[in-house]
Scaffold this motif. Structure first.
Motif, PDB file in Angstrom:
ATOM      1  N   SER A  40       0.834  -1.212   0.000  1.00 22.01           N
ATOM      2  CA  SER A  40       0.000   0.000   0.000  1.00 22.01           C
ATOM      3  C   SER A  40       0.862   1.252   0.000  1.00 22.01           C
ATOM      4  CB  SER A  40      -0.925   0.013   1.221  1.00 22.01           C
ATOM      5  OG  SER A  40      -1.832  -1.049   1.150  1.00 22.01           O
TER       6      SER A  40
ATOM      7  N   GLN B  49      -7.081   0.625  -0.786  1.00 25.02           N
ATOM      8  CA  GLN B  49      -7.362  -0.607  -0.045  1.00 25.02           C
ATOM      9  C   GLN B  49      -8.653  -0.479   0.760  1.00 25.02           C
ATOM     10  OE1 GLN B  49      -4.035  -2.110   2.153  1.00 25.02           O
ATOM     11  NE2 GLN B  49      -5.226  -3.689   3.147  1.00 25.02           N
TER      12      GLN B  49
ATOM     13  N   ASP C 292      -5.485  -1.327  -5.079  1.00 23.29           N
ATOM     14  CA  ASP C 292      -4.851  -1.875  -3.886  1.00 23.29           C
ATOM     15  C   ASP C 292      -5.769  -2.927  -3.263  1.00 23.29           C
ATOM     16  OD1 ASP C 292      -3.168  -2.362  -1.790  1.00 23.29           O
ATOM     17  OD2 ASP C 292      -3.195  -0.325  -0.983  1.00 23.29           O
ATOM     18  N   GLU C 293      -5.383  -4.170  -3.409  1.00 24.08           N
ATOM     19  CA  GLU C 293      -6.169  -5.299  -2.916  1.00 24.08           C
ATOM     20  C   GLU C 293      -7.633  -5.193  -3.335  1.00 24.08           C
ATOM     21  OE1 GLU C 293      -5.388  -6.839   0.806  1.00 24.08           O
ATOM     22  OE2 GLU C 293      -3.280  -6.291   0.805  1.00 24.08           O
TER      23      GLU C 293
END
Ligand SMILES: Nc1ncnc2c1ncn2[C@@H]1O[C@H](COP(=O)(O)OP(=O)(O)O)[C@@H](O)[C@H]1O
Ligand SMILES: [Mg+2]
Lengths: 308, 292
Positions: free
Chosen positions: A45, A85, A161-162
């Motif tokens: 991140s 995220q 992000d994820e």
């Protein structure tokens, strides 16, 4: 070879005594789908936030679209789509309003934004939810709305992000399908994940990150070839017996990895290894032969599982 | 700042800038210039969702307070109120109305510069979302200031209309009290915003500010009775209170409150300084917090 859209050289980010990113170098070509694979706390991140031109780097060189984020944050960000995220959709506004408001931050004309908002709601399969409150959406829908929002400025690079962490399998597949389409349209994707199947599905090329450093780099197939065998035999003898049995398996396969719940035998031919084990008088409770995955690469490189 | 200029890159780069670089520089221009207004647009859209509450309090509170204090309390206070011993007195309603106006402005500022700031940084981090777009941290702060200024101005203007209706404004310059009150709101509000921006977590600090700062400030800022009636050791509370300065300034405009000119200038200077310090601090904190 076109010039890379992202160039990072010896990128570092220090938080007090934590080196969150500890000298990472990579390049991303236009249209490429590039992944950062690593466990929690690896620095994914933080890297994404530096690439996203929001977090200031401690040292190293970073260029996005030929510009330095330290001097050109707004210009760079005008060309990025960001899926963070943690969702930060505006819960005080309705679904469609979230897109309208966000488009304005890029200085786009209202007409253009309204048209794109409708297209993107269709793309994200959220047309019926256009007037819904954000809090009323499921996790998968919120994620899709965040992706739609990230696309409102027609970005050159999409940072994810994820993207599917915390989603159920069906929601993940819907999302992967959307990302595939973007990839086909030539959008450059940069994504982080700690799911090896996601990395294998979506990434043309990836870096394996741990403790803020790059452990390996390549296409998923290259990484597997370089760091693992073709097949893996998984055998279970029961949690209390695995370690003891493992001693008697010396010489079986190319390499053995003992996990708390199972033993992994790396070999070009898993079935043959299973035969050898049973011939030696050992009878696993369960056994399974599968192809090597990035999970095995990670285990090999770090001695740990991706998801602990 | 020269490194920020788009032209710099073009001359620095060997050869002509790549097309995607040129595109980025072009697309960054409008947000660089108008980013704060885009943020304000967002705030107005959010305010629309509590428009009814805003209207109800914006219209309800002047009626209640002016009527309650004007027709009720004022009838008990027969003697005209003099601001300073020896000065000529005015009816209680005329005395208290500018203070209520300033107090209303500070109430709105307190609402807008407290929980919504915590919300944007933490609970529903829309500031992070804005910062991921071309908007800069300072512009987020500016946009909030723009939108809240508009809301305070509107609230104060409505309040002022009711003051006129209640016959509480003898001076023809009375409308300037609206500006004085708004300035007071921003002076306090900007400082509050700066403080809230530093909070990583709200474990009751904001409620403490309301209870132990805003409420006492209302009581000890010459709102309901002249500051000079307080014991001497409590009077300094007024001097550092943005509400006191805004109230006194409003009184000067609303009924020609007799105070020396230098004191009027001091009110303006103090309020402007507080607003400026709070604003600049909020921008710095935003840049640091969002750029971590
Ligand atoms: N704002 C911050 N302040 C201090 N430490 C941080 C901050 N953000 C991340 N870290 C630390 O940096 C490391 C990497 O974090 P992160 O980039 O979030 O990893 P990942 O995304 O791979 O899980 C972790 O040890 C984390 O605790
Ligand atoms: Mg992370």
């Amino acid at each position: 070879m076109p010039a890379p859209v992202i160039t990072a050289r010896d990128l570092r980010k220090q938080y007090e005594d934590v080196a969150a990113v500890d000298g990472i170098s990579f390049e991303v070509s236009p249209g490429e789908s590039f992944g950062l694979l690593g466990p929690n706390g690896a620095g994914k991140s933080t890297t994404m936030r530096m690439v996203g031109a929001v977090s200031t780097r401690t040292s190293g060189d970073l260029e996005i679209l030929g510009l330095d984020p330290n001097a050109h944050g707004p210009d760079i960000r005008s060309q990025l789509g960001v899926v963070p995220q943690a969702d930060n959709l505006d819960t005080e506004l309705r679904v469609r309003e979230n897109l309208l408001v966000y488009g304005r931050y890029f200085g786009l004309p209202r007409r253009t934004i309204a048209e794109r908002a409708d297209e993107l709601l269709a793309f994200a399969q959220l047309e019926e939810k256009s007037k819904a409150k954000v809090d009323a959406l499921s996790g998968g829908m919120k994620r899709r709305l965040t992706i739609a929002r990230a696309l409102i400025n027609d970005p050159r690079i999409l940072l994810l992000d994820e993207p599917t962490t915390g989603l159920d399998p069906q929601a993940r597949h819907i999302l992967w399908d959307r990302l595939f389409r973007l990839k086909e349209q030539g959008t450059t994707l940069v994504l982080t994940t700690h799911y090896m199947d996601e990395a294998e599905q979506l990434c043309d090329r990836l870096i394996v990150v741990d403790h803020g450093r790059i452990m390996a780099e390549g296409t998923p197939a290259e990484l597997i070839r370089a760091h693992s065998s073709r097949e893996v035999l998984e055998v279970r003898f029961g949690a209390d017996r695995n370690a003891e049995v493992a001693k008697r398996l010396e010489g079986v396969g190319d390499r053995i990895e003992v996990l708390p719940d199972r033993i992994l035998v790396y070999s070009a031919n898993g079935e043959a290894e299973l035969v050898r084990i049973t011939e030696a008088g050992l009878h696993p409770i369960t056994s399974l032969v599968r192809r090597s995955s990035l999970e095995d690469v990670f285990l090999r490189l770090t001695g740990r599982s991706l998801i602990e | 700042m020269s490194a920020e200029s788009p032209r710099q890159q073009a001359t620095d780069a060997p050869g002509a800038p790549r097309p995607e670089t040129a595109r980025a520089l072009a697309a960054g221009t409008r947000p660089r210039r108008f980013g704060a207004w885009y943020v304000a647009e967002h705030r107005f859209r959010v305010m629309r969702s509590y428009l009814q509450t805003m209207l109800a309090t914006g219209i309800g509170s002047p009626i209640i307070y002016l009527y309650g204090l004007g027709a009720g309390l004022a009838s008990l206070i027969d003697a005209p109120v003099a601001s300073q011993p020896g000065a000529e007195g005015v009816p209680y309603l005329v005395f208290v109305a500018p203070a209520l106006l300033a107090s209303a402005a500070i109430t709105v500022a307190t609402e807008e510069f407290s929980y919504p700031i915590m919300l944007g940084y933490k609970w529903n981090p829309t500031f992070t979302g804005m910062h991921a777009s071309p908007i800069r941290p300072g512009q987020i702060v500016d946009g909030i200031v723009i939108s809240v200024t508009v809301r305070i101005l509107a609230t104060s203007a409505v309040y002022y209309l009711f003051m006129l209706l209640f016959g509480a404004v003898p001076s023809p310059l009375g409308y300037l009290a609206v500006l004085a009150a708004t300035l007071g709101g921003l002076a306090f509000g900007h400082l509050l915003m700066a403080y809230v921006s530093t909070l990583e977590q709200d474990t009751g600090q904001i409620a403490l500010v309301m209870r132990f700062l805003v409420l006492p400030m209302t009581l000890f800022s010459g709102t309901f009775f002249p500051l000079s009636q307080l014991p001497w050791f409590l009077q300094p509370i007024g001097w550092v209170s943005p509400l006191w300065h805004a109230t006194e300034l409003s009184r000067v405009f609303a009924y020609g409150y007799p105070e020396p000119l230098w004191l009027t200038v001091v009110h303006v200077v103090v309020l402007v300084a507080m607003a400026a310090v709070g604003w600049i601090a909020s921008r710095r904190i935003a840049a640091r917090r969002l750029g971590r």
